[in-house]
Design a protein around this motif. Structure first.
Motif, mmCIF file in Angstrom:
data_model
loop_
_atom_site.group_PDB
_atom_site.id
_atom_site.type_symbol
_atom_site.label_atom_id
_atom_site.label_comp_id
_atom_site.label_asym_id
_atom_site.label_seq_id
_atom_site.Cartn_x
_atom_site.Cartn_y
_atom_site.Cartn_z
ATOM 1 N N GLU A 38 0.747 -1.253 0.051
ATOM 2 C CA GLU A 38 -0.123 0.008 -0.058
ATOM 3 C C GLU A 38 0.894 1.229 0.207
ATOM 4 N N ASP A 103 -3.727 4.572 -0.700
ATOM 5 C CA ASP A 103 -4.632 3.500 -0.222
ATOM 6 C C ASP A 103 -5.196 3.967 1.093
ATOM 7 N N ARG A 104 -4.360 4.364 1.938
ATOM 8 C CA ARG A 104 -4.730 5.168 3.431
ATOM 9 C C ARG A 104 -4.333 6.364 3.472
ATOM 10 N N GLY A 132 -10.553 2.908 -0.132
ATOM 11 C CA GLY A 132 -9.239 3.145 0.854
ATOM 12 C C GLY A 132 -9.814 3.303 1.966
#
Length: 268
Positions: A38, A103-104, A132
Protein backbone atom coordinates in the motif's frame (compact mmCIF):
# COMPACT_ATOMS: atom_id res chain seq x y z
CA UNK A 1 -3.13 26.26 7.63
CA UNK A 2 -0.87 26.41 10.70
CA UNK A 3 -1.38 24.12 13.67
CA UNK A 4 -2.21 25.56 17.08
CA UNK A 5 0.42 23.27 18.61
CA UNK A 6 3.57 25.07 19.77
CA UNK A 7 6.86 23.37 18.92
CA UNK A 8 10.21 24.99 19.61
CA UNK A 9 12.74 22.18 19.42
CA UNK A 10 12.45 18.60 18.18
CA UNK A 11 14.22 17.22 21.26
CA UNK A 12 11.80 19.05 23.54
CA UNK A 13 8.82 17.70 21.62
CA UNK A 14 10.22 14.18 21.87
CA UNK A 15 10.39 14.45 25.65
CA UNK A 16 6.97 16.09 25.86
CA UNK A 17 5.01 13.91 23.44
CA UNK A 18 7.07 12.05 20.83
CA UNK A 19 7.93 9.18 23.14
CA UNK A 20 4.25 8.67 23.87
CA UNK A 21 3.09 8.99 20.26
CA UNK A 22 5.50 6.17 19.40
CA UNK A 23 3.61 3.96 21.88
CA UNK A 24 0.26 5.01 20.44
CA UNK A 25 1.19 4.60 16.75
CA UNK A 26 0.97 0.76 16.64
CA UNK A 27 -2.50 0.89 18.20
CA UNK A 28 -3.73 3.31 15.55
CA UNK A 29 -2.23 1.16 12.77
CA UNK A 30 -3.93 -1.94 14.15
CA UNK A 31 -7.27 -0.10 14.29
CA UNK A 32 -6.87 1.47 10.83
CA UNK A 33 -5.56 -1.68 9.14
CA UNK A 34 -2.58 -1.93 6.80
CA UNK A 35 -1.71 -4.24 3.92
CA UNK A 36 1.46 -5.10 2.00
CA UNK A 37 2.04 -3.02 -1.10
CA UNK A 38 0.00 0.00 0.00
CA UNK A 39 0.80 3.69 -0.42
CA UNK A 40 0.12 5.52 2.85
CA UNK A 41 -0.04 9.21 3.75
CA UNK A 42 0.76 10.35 7.29
CA UNK A 43 -0.90 13.74 7.81
CA UNK A 44 0.96 15.73 10.44
CA UNK A 45 3.91 13.38 10.78
CA UNK A 46 5.75 15.31 13.50
CA UNK A 47 9.07 13.68 14.20
CA UNK A 48 7.89 10.47 12.51
CA UNK A 49 6.31 8.30 15.21
CA UNK A 50 3.62 6.94 12.88
CA UNK A 51 5.58 7.33 9.65
CA UNK A 52 8.42 5.08 10.77
CA UNK A 53 6.09 2.56 12.44
CA UNK A 54 4.15 1.80 9.25
CA UNK A 55 6.90 -0.16 7.39
CA UNK A 56 7.49 -2.23 10.51
CA UNK A 57 3.90 -3.51 10.36
CA UNK A 58 3.57 -4.31 6.64
CA UNK A 59 5.66 -4.33 3.47
CA UNK A 60 4.27 -1.02 2.26
CA UNK A 61 5.13 0.35 -1.17
CA UNK A 62 5.49 3.96 -0.06
CA UNK A 63 4.90 6.21 2.94
CA UNK A 64 4.75 9.99 2.63
CA UNK A 65 4.78 12.04 5.81
CA UNK A 66 3.72 15.68 5.67
CA UNK A 67 3.83 18.36 8.32
CA UNK A 68 3.31 22.12 8.39
CA UNK A 69 6.14 22.74 10.85
CA UNK A 70 9.66 23.11 9.40
CA UNK A 71 11.03 21.91 12.75
CA UNK A 72 9.20 18.59 12.39
CA UNK A 73 9.95 18.19 8.69
CA UNK A 74 13.66 18.73 9.21
CA UNK A 75 13.85 16.28 12.11
CA UNK A 76 11.77 13.55 10.47
CA UNK A 77 13.81 13.84 7.27
CA UNK A 78 17.03 13.64 9.29
CA UNK A 79 15.87 10.44 10.97
CA UNK A 80 14.68 8.76 7.79
CA UNK A 81 16.79 5.85 6.54
CA UNK A 82 14.09 4.03 4.55
CA UNK A 83 13.93 4.69 0.76
CA UNK A 84 10.21 3.94 0.80
CA UNK A 85 9.62 6.95 3.07
CA UNK A 86 9.66 10.61 2.08
CA UNK A 87 8.97 13.67 4.21
CA UNK A 88 7.50 16.91 2.86
CA UNK A 89 6.28 20.22 4.20
CA UNK A 90 2.59 20.65 3.41
CA UNK A 91 -0.72 21.92 4.74
CA UNK A 92 -3.19 19.31 6.02
CA UNK A 93 -6.02 21.46 4.65
CA UNK A 94 -4.52 21.69 1.15
CA UNK A 95 -2.74 18.39 0.49
CA UNK A 96 -0.49 18.62 -2.60
CA UNK A 97 -1.52 15.26 -4.09
CA UNK A 98 -3.97 14.21 -6.83
CA UNK A 99 -7.28 12.58 -5.99
CA UNK A 100 -7.05 8.90 -5.09
CA UNK A 101 -3.26 8.86 -4.68
CA UNK A 102 -3.14 6.68 -1.56
CA UNK A 103 -4.61 3.49 -0.16
CA UNK A 104 -4.79 4.98 3.32
CA UNK A 105 -4.41 8.39 4.96
CA UNK A 106 -3.70 8.37 8.69
CA UNK A 107 -3.24 11.16 11.19
CA UNK A 108 -1.88 10.72 14.71
CA UNK A 109 -2.48 13.38 17.38
CA UNK A 110 -2.90 16.19 14.86
CA UNK A 111 -6.53 16.94 13.94
CA UNK A 112 -7.34 18.56 17.29
CA UNK A 113 -4.64 21.15 16.58
CA UNK A 114 -5.92 21.98 13.07
CA UNK A 115 -8.29 24.98 13.24
CA UNK A 116 -10.40 23.61 10.36
CA UNK A 117 -10.26 19.92 11.23
CA UNK A 118 -13.19 19.04 8.96
CA UNK A 119 -11.31 20.45 5.98
CA UNK A 120 -8.32 18.27 6.84
CA UNK A 121 -10.56 15.18 6.95
CA UNK A 122 -12.07 16.21 3.62
CA UNK A 123 -8.59 16.46 2.11
CA UNK A 124 -7.63 13.06 3.51
CA UNK A 125 -10.71 11.56 1.92
CA UNK A 126 -9.95 13.26 -1.41
CA UNK A 127 -6.43 11.84 -1.73
CA UNK A 128 -7.45 8.27 -0.79
CA UNK A 129 -8.71 5.91 -3.50
CA UNK A 130 -12.30 4.58 -3.51
CA UNK A 131 -12.47 1.78 -0.95
CA UNK A 132 -9.42 3.09 0.85
CA UNK A 133 -9.30 4.07 4.52
CA UNK A 134 -9.04 7.36 6.39
CA UNK A 135 -8.17 7.08 10.09
CA UNK A 136 -7.09 9.41 12.87
CA UNK A 137 -6.53 9.61 16.61
CA UNK A 138 -6.57 12.60 18.98
CA UNK A 139 -6.00 12.80 22.72
CA UNK A 140 -9.04 12.96 24.98
CA UNK A 141 -7.74 16.03 26.80
CA UNK A 142 -10.73 16.38 29.12
CA UNK A 143 -11.18 12.84 30.35
CA UNK A 144 -8.19 10.84 29.22
CA UNK A 145 -4.92 12.74 29.46
CA UNK A 146 -4.24 12.63 33.18
CA UNK A 147 -0.68 13.93 33.12
CA UNK A 148 -1.68 17.17 31.39
CA UNK A 149 -4.98 17.55 33.23
CA UNK A 150 -3.10 17.37 36.55
CA UNK A 151 -1.13 20.47 35.62
CA UNK A 152 -3.94 22.41 33.99
CA UNK A 153 -6.19 21.85 37.02
CA UNK A 154 -3.40 22.90 39.37
CA UNK A 155 -2.79 26.11 37.43
CA UNK A 156 -6.51 26.78 36.95
CA UNK A 157 -7.00 26.79 40.71
CA UNK A 158 -4.65 29.77 40.84
CA UNK A 159 -5.81 32.10 38.05
CA UNK A 160 -8.65 32.94 35.68
CA UNK A 161 -6.20 33.09 32.76
CA UNK A 162 -5.28 29.46 33.37
CA UNK A 163 -8.96 28.52 33.59
CA UNK A 164 -9.60 30.11 30.20
CA UNK A 165 -6.57 28.41 28.65
CA UNK A 166 -7.61 25.09 30.18
CA UNK A 167 -11.06 25.34 28.62
CA UNK A 168 -9.55 25.95 25.18
CA UNK A 169 -7.19 23.00 25.65
CA UNK A 170 -9.88 20.59 26.87
CA UNK A 171 -12.38 21.35 24.11
CA UNK A 172 -10.36 21.46 20.92
CA UNK A 173 -11.87 19.95 17.74
CA UNK A 174 -12.67 16.23 17.67
CA UNK A 175 -12.33 15.69 21.44
CA UNK A 176 -15.91 15.18 22.54
CA UNK A 177 -17.28 11.63 22.36
CA UNK A 178 -18.69 10.99 18.89
CA UNK A 179 -17.42 14.29 17.49
CA UNK A 180 -14.80 12.77 15.20
CA UNK A 181 -17.26 10.10 14.05
CA UNK A 182 -19.80 12.75 13.08
CA UNK A 183 -17.11 14.68 11.22
CA UNK A 184 -16.07 11.59 9.27
CA UNK A 185 -19.71 10.86 8.37
CA UNK A 186 -20.21 14.50 7.40
CA UNK A 187 -17.29 14.26 4.97
CA UNK A 188 -18.93 11.31 3.21
CA UNK A 189 -16.91 8.44 4.68
CA UNK A 190 -18.67 5.10 5.11
CA UNK A 191 -18.61 2.33 7.73
CA UNK A 192 -17.33 4.87 10.26
CA UNK A 193 -16.13 3.42 13.54
CA UNK A 194 -14.94 5.24 16.66
CA UNK A 195 -13.09 3.74 19.61
CA UNK A 196 -10.59 4.68 22.31
CA UNK A 197 -6.92 3.70 22.52
CA UNK A 198 -5.04 3.62 25.83
CA UNK A 199 -1.35 3.74 26.68
CA UNK A 200 0.54 4.69 29.83
CA UNK A 201 2.93 7.61 30.20
CA UNK A 202 5.73 6.55 32.55
CA UNK A 203 7.94 9.33 33.93
CA UNK A 204 11.21 8.81 35.78
CA UNK A 205 10.83 11.92 37.93
CA UNK A 206 9.21 15.32 38.14
CA UNK A 207 12.02 16.82 36.07
CA UNK A 208 11.43 14.20 33.37
CA UNK A 209 7.80 15.36 33.23
CA UNK A 210 8.30 19.10 33.68
CA UNK A 211 11.43 19.95 31.63
CA UNK A 212 9.81 20.25 28.17
CA UNK A 213 6.82 22.14 29.57
CA UNK A 214 9.09 24.53 31.45
CA UNK A 215 11.04 25.03 28.20
CA UNK A 216 7.87 26.21 26.46
CA UNK A 217 6.91 23.14 24.42
CA UNK A 218 3.27 22.53 23.54
CA UNK A 219 0.17 24.50 24.58
CA UNK A 220 0.88 24.04 28.29
CA UNK A 221 4.50 25.11 27.85
CA UNK A 222 3.38 28.18 25.91
CA UNK A 223 1.14 29.21 28.81
CA UNK A 224 3.75 28.55 31.49
CA UNK A 225 6.52 30.39 29.64
CA UNK A 226 4.35 33.53 29.49
CA UNK A 227 3.98 33.74 33.29
CA UNK A 228 5.81 36.35 35.33
CA UNK A 229 8.88 35.19 37.22
CA UNK A 230 6.99 35.13 40.52
CA UNK A 231 3.97 33.32 39.06
CA UNK A 232 6.28 30.88 37.33
CA UNK A 233 8.03 29.99 40.59
CA UNK A 234 4.67 29.42 42.28
CA UNK A 235 3.46 27.31 39.34
CA UNK A 236 6.61 25.18 39.41
CA UNK A 237 6.16 24.47 43.12
CA UNK A 238 2.42 23.76 42.83
CA UNK A 239 2.78 21.37 39.89
CA UNK A 240 5.67 19.60 41.60
CA UNK A 241 3.46 19.03 44.64
CA UNK A 242 0.69 17.69 42.41
CA UNK A 243 3.09 15.32 40.63
CA UNK A 244 4.63 14.05 43.87
CA UNK A 245 1.24 13.60 45.53
CA UNK A 246 2.68 13.74 49.04
CA UNK A 247 5.34 11.12 48.34
CA UNK A 248 9.05 11.50 47.50
CA UNK A 249 9.87 12.44 43.92
CA UNK A 250 10.37 9.51 41.57
CA UNK A 251 8.59 7.44 38.91
CA UNK A 252 4.94 8.10 38.18
CA UNK A 253 2.63 6.42 35.65
CA UNK A 254 -0.40 8.07 34.05
CA UNK A 255 -3.05 6.55 31.79
CA UNK A 256 -3.45 8.34 28.46
CA UNK A 257 -6.53 7.80 26.29
CA UNK A 258 -7.02 8.84 22.67
CA UNK A 259 -10.15 8.87 20.56
CA UNK A 260 -9.66 7.02 17.27
CA UNK A 261 -11.86 6.97 14.19
CA UNK A 262 -11.75 5.23 10.82
CA UNK A 263 -13.90 5.36 7.71
CA UNK A 264 -13.94 3.99 4.18
CA UNK A 265 -13.96 6.14 1.06
CA UNK A 266 -17.03 5.55 -1.14
CA UNK A 267 -16.59 3.44 -4.28
CA UNK A 268 -19.18 5.32 -6.27
Amino acid sequence: MPSSFTVKHAAGYEQLMGRWSRKLAPLLIEFAGLEDGERVLDVGCGTGSLTFALPRVAAVQEVIGIDYSPVFVEEAARRNKDPRISIRQADACALPFPDGSFDRALSLLVLHFVPDAAKAVSEMRRVVRPGGVVAAAVWDHLGGLQSMRMTWDTLAARSSAAREARSRYFFQPMMRPGEMRQCFIGQGLLDVQETSLTIRMDYRSFDDYWEPIAAGEGPLGKFVSALSQADRAEADAAVRAAYEGGQPDGPRSFAAVAWACRGVCPTS
